[in-house]
Scaffold this motif. Structure first.
Motif, PDB file in Angstrom:
ATOM      1  N   UNK A 200       0.839  -1.200   0.000  1.00 45.43           N
ATOM      2  CA  UNK A 200       0.000   0.000   0.000  1.00 45.43           C
ATOM      3  C   UNK A 200       0.875   1.251   0.000  1.00 45.43           C
ATOM      4  N   UNK A 201       1.957   1.223   0.763  1.00 42.98           N
ATOM      5  CA  UNK A 201       2.863   2.372   0.750  1.00 42.98           C
ATOM      6  C   UNK A 201       3.574   2.486  -0.592  1.00 42.98           C
ATOM      7  N   UNK A 202       4.006   1.354  -1.151  1.00 44.56           N
ATOM      8  CA  UNK A 202       4.660   1.382  -2.450  1.00 44.56           C
ATOM      9  C   UNK A 202       3.716   1.902  -3.533  1.00 44.56           C
ATOM     10  N   UNK A 203       2.455   1.513  -3.462  1.00 46.54           N
ATOM     11  CA  UNK A 203       1.456   2.010  -4.421  1.00 46.54           C
ATOM     12  C   UNK A 203       1.362   3.530  -4.370  1.00 46.54           C
ATOM     13  N   UNK A 204       1.213   4.069  -3.169  1.00 46.83           N
ATOM     14  CA  UNK A 204       1.061   5.515  -3.024  1.00 46.83           C
ATOM     15  C   UNK A 204       2.316   6.245  -3.490  1.00 46.83           C
ATOM     16  N   UNK A 205       3.481   5.699  -3.162  1.00 46.48           N
ATOM     17  CA  UNK A 205       4.736   6.305  -3.568  1.00 46.48           C
ATOM     18  C   UNK A 205       4.898   6.265  -5.085  1.00 46.48           C
ATOM     19  N   UNK A 206       4.534   5.132  -5.695  1.00 47.48           N
ATOM     20  CA  UNK A 206       4.693   4.988  -7.137  1.00 47.48           C
ATOM     21  C   UNK A 206       3.750   5.921  -7.899  1.00 47.48           C
ATOM     22  N   UNK A 207       2.525   6.045  -7.424  1.00 46.44           N
ATOM     23  CA  UNK A 207       1.576   6.938  -8.096  1.00 46.44           C
ATOM     24  C   UNK A 207       2.047   8.379  -7.992  1.00 46.44           C
ATOM     25  N   UNK A 208       2.508   8.786  -6.810  1.00 46.25           N
ATOM     26  CA  UNK A 208       2.990  10.156  -6.630  1.00 46.25           C
ATOM     27  C   UNK A 208       4.190  10.435  -7.528  1.00 46.25           C
ATOM     28  N   UNK A 209       5.124   9.477  -7.611  1.00 44.38           N
ATOM     29  CA  UNK A 209       6.302   9.658  -8.466  1.00 44.38           C
ATOM     30  C   UNK A 209       5.903   9.712  -9.931  1.00 44.38           C
ATOM     31  N   UNK A 210       4.937   8.891 -10.312  1.00 42.21           N
ATOM     32  CA  UNK A 210       4.468   8.877 -11.700  1.00 42.21           C
ATOM     33  C   UNK A 210       3.854  10.219 -12.070  1.00 42.21           C
ATOM     34  N   UNK A 211       3.043  10.765 -11.192  1.00 41.61           N
ATOM     35  CA  UNK A 211       2.408  12.057 -11.466  1.00 41.61           C
ATOM     36  C   UNK A 211       3.457  13.147 -11.608  1.00 41.61           C
ATOM     37  N   UNK A 212       4.456  13.160 -10.717  1.00 37.21           N
ATOM     38  CA  UNK A 212       5.521  14.158 -10.812  1.00 37.21           C
ATOM     39  C   UNK A 212       6.315  14.025 -12.106  1.00 37.21           C
ATOM     40  N   UNK A 213       6.644  12.784 -12.466  1.00 35.65           N
ATOM     41  CA  UNK A 213       7.462  12.547 -13.645  1.00 35.65           C
ATOM     42  C   UNK A 213       6.734  12.949 -14.915  1.00 35.65           C
ATOM     43  N   UNK A 214       5.478  12.562 -15.042  1.00 38.00           N
ATOM     44  CA  UNK A 214       4.725  12.899 -16.254  1.00 38.00           C
ATOM     45  C   UNK A 214       4.499  14.412 -16.351  1.00 38.00           C
ATOM     46  N   UNK A 215       4.344  15.067 -15.202  1.00 30.36           N
ATOM     47  CA  UNK A 215       4.193  16.524 -15.225  1.00 30.36           C
ATOM     48  C   UNK A 215       5.470  17.184 -15.705  1.00 30.36           C
ATOM     49  N   UNK A 216       6.623  16.673 -15.257  1.00 30.29           N
ATOM     50  CA  UNK A 216       7.915  17.225 -15.704  1.00 30.29           C
ATOM     51  C   UNK A 216       8.121  17.009 -17.194  1.00 30.29           C
TER      52      UNK A 216
END
Length: 220
Positions: A200-216
């Motif tokens: 569950x923590x890995x899921x939240x971390x991965x989604x947050x990183x994905x959103x940041x990366x795609x925004x960049x």
């Protein structure tokens, strides 16, 4: 069905080659994969490459487009959906591993955690963590769960891999220690709960990183 369902076929060989390159980030999201172009790249005719691309599309690693096949960016919603399937499956695998592990399984898991602990190259930490998950699944002695989780692993691969060091990998290692102790003690409930919290923590971390990366990427 996946490419591994066709052992020894020409399509299977080229499926595995293209799949490995795809998961290693050779083809960026948005890349159009054409039979002729890939055939020239890999030195094969169009027919086996066409079959290999069809298998990759069936496995949802690429998608059909008007021009050929498209490498697309996985969405945050898809990552969420993949974890909805992965978390209960892997928690069950951890619980089964606690019930079914052998002395060899325990030694293997201990060895992988030691290798991760002593690894000086931070970029290698995710690889050791992934190997721990694979060994844990094997200790569960359930080939259906193992196969299903392997496919979900492929779906979670980012085609723009980020190999920079992360403090989160250290926390992941500590969580693996907790899972390992529950497996060693034969505590299926604790192993399943620890795996659920970890993912569950890995899921939240991965989604947050994905959103940041795609925004960049969009800004650049």
């Amino acid at each position: 069905m996946s490419g591994s369902d066709f052992p020894g076929s020409r399509a299977d060989v080229h499926y595995l080659k293209v799949k490995q390159d795809l998961l290693n980030g050779r083809f960026e999201p948005g890349t159009v994969l054409l039979e002729t172009t890939l055939g020239q790249l890999y030195g094969v005719s169009r027919t086996p490459m066409r079959e290999a691309l069809a298998l990759l599309a069936h496995d949802r690693l690429i998608e059909r487009s008007g021009r050929g096949y498209l490498v697309r960016e996985r969405s945050a919603e898809e990552i969420q959906a993949i974890y909805e399937a992965r978390i209960p499956l892997e928690a069950t695998a951890a619980a089964l591993a606690a019930q079914r592990r052998s002395a060899i399984d325990v030694d293997r898991l201990d060895h992988l955690l030691s290798m991760r602990r002593d690894e000086p190259d931070h970029a290698r930490h995710p690889d050791w963590n992934a190997e721990f998950h694979v060994a844990m699944r094997e200790a569960a002695r359930n080939t259906v769960i193992t196969s299903s989780l392997g496919h979900l692993d492929d779906l979670l691969i980012e085609y723009r891999p980020d190999n920079s060091p992360s403090a989160n990998t250290e926390r992941g290692y500590r969580e693996h220690l907790v899972i390992m102790e529950a497996i060693r003690e034969g505590d299926a409930e604790a192993a399943g709960e620890a795996m659920t919290g970890h993912l569950e923590r890995m899921r939240d971390m991965r989604i947050a990183a994905h959103v940041r990366r795609t925004a960049n990427v969009r800004r650049n």
